[in-house]
Motif scaffolding. Structure first.
Motif, short mmCIF file in Angstrom:
data_model
loop_
_atom_site.label_atom_id
_atom_site.label_comp_id
_atom_site.label_asym_id
_atom_site.label_seq_id
_atom_site.Cartn_x
_atom_site.Cartn_y
_atom_site.Cartn_z
N GLU A 178 -143.10 91.03 13.53
CA GLU A 178 -142.01 90.09 13.32
C GLU A 178 -141.53 90.15 11.87
O GLU A 178 -140.33 90.09 11.59
CB GLU A 178 -142.47 88.67 13.67
N GLN A 179 -142.46 90.32 10.94
CA GLN A 179 -142.12 90.40 9.53
C GLN A 179 -141.27 91.65 9.24
O GLN A 179 -140.26 91.58 8.53
CB GLN A 179 -143.39 90.43 8.68
N LEU A 180 -141.65 92.80 9.81
CA LEU A 180 -140.91 94.03 9.59
C LEU A 180 -139.52 93.95 10.22
O LEU A 180 -138.52 94.37 9.63
CB LEU A 180 -141.67 95.23 10.15
N CYS A 181 -139.43 93.37 11.42
CA CYS A 181 -138.12 93.18 12.06
C CYS A 181 -137.22 92.31 11.20
O CYS A 181 -136.04 92.61 11.01
CB CYS A 181 -138.28 92.56 13.44
N LEU A 205 -135.93 94.34 8.24
CA LEU A 205 -134.86 95.27 8.64
C LEU A 205 -133.55 94.53 8.86
O LEU A 205 -132.48 94.97 8.42
CB LEU A 205 -135.25 96.03 9.90
N LEU A 206 -133.61 93.39 9.55
CA LEU A 206 -132.41 92.59 9.78
C LEU A 206 -131.78 92.16 8.45
O LEU A 206 -130.57 92.26 8.25
CB LEU A 206 -132.72 91.37 10.64
N ASN A 207 -132.61 91.72 7.54
CA ASN A 207 -132.14 91.28 6.23
C ASN A 207 -131.55 92.45 5.44
O ASN A 207 -130.47 92.33 4.86
CB ASN A 207 -133.29 90.64 5.44
N ASP A 208 -132.25 93.59 5.42
CA ASP A 208 -131.79 94.76 4.66
C ASP A 208 -130.42 95.25 5.12
O ASP A 208 -129.62 95.72 4.32
CB ASP A 208 -132.79 95.91 4.77
N TYR A 209 -130.16 95.14 6.41
CA TYR A 209 -128.90 95.64 6.96
C TYR A 209 -127.87 94.54 7.23
O TYR A 209 -126.83 94.80 7.82
CB TYR A 209 -129.16 96.47 8.22
N GLY A 210 -128.19 93.31 6.81
CA GLY A 210 -127.24 92.21 6.96
C GLY A 210 -126.92 91.85 8.39
O GLY A 210 -125.79 91.49 8.71
N ILE A 211 -127.92 91.96 9.28
CA ILE A 211 -127.72 91.67 10.70
C ILE A 211 -128.18 90.24 10.97
O ILE A 211 -129.32 89.89 10.62
CB ILE A 211 -128.51 92.67 11.58
N PRO A 212 -127.36 89.41 11.60
CA PRO A 212 -127.79 88.05 11.92
C PRO A 212 -129.02 88.06 12.83
O PRO A 212 -129.12 88.90 13.72
CB PRO A 212 -126.58 87.44 12.65
N SER A 213 -129.95 87.18 12.61
CA SER A 213 -131.20 87.16 13.37
C SER A 213 -131.03 86.68 14.81
O SER A 213 -131.92 86.87 15.62
CB SER A 213 -132.24 86.29 12.66
N GLU A 214 -129.89 86.08 15.13
CA GLU A 214 -129.68 85.66 16.52
C GLU A 214 -129.64 86.87 17.38
O GLU A 214 -129.82 86.91 18.52
CB GLU A 214 -128.35 84.91 16.72
#
Length: 79
Positions: free
Chosen positions: A64-67, A70-79
């Motif tokens: 969950e931490q790595l996901c 990755l979401l944060n690094d690529y600016g992808i909303p977590s929803e």
């Protein structure tokens, strides 16, 4: 299928285009999202007809931490 690219056809065409001399044999490709897949050319009478894509798969379990990273690094909303 892919967190950033929603058009699978365009995504795989971009992978194929990265090969300088075209794809003459199976190629293992890995994305920045730790996905791996194989692109295999299909030929008939020496002419390339199509490609078969096997995958995607990952070589490790994503925590969950790595996901989240990755979401944060690529600016992808977590929803």
């Amino acid at each position: 299928m892919h967190p950033v690219k929603t058009d699978a056809y365009a995504f795989f065409r971009s992978v194929i285009a990265q090969e300088k001399d075209g794809i003459q044999r199976p190629v293992l490709h890995e994305t920045n999202f730790m996905e791996q897949f194989i692109v295999m050319p299909v030929s008939r009478n020496g002419q390339q007809q199509a490609f078969v894509v096997i995958g995607p798969t990952t070589k490790q379990t994503l925590s969950e931490q790595l996901c989240g990273k990755l979401l944060n690094d690529y600016g992808i909303p977590s929803e």
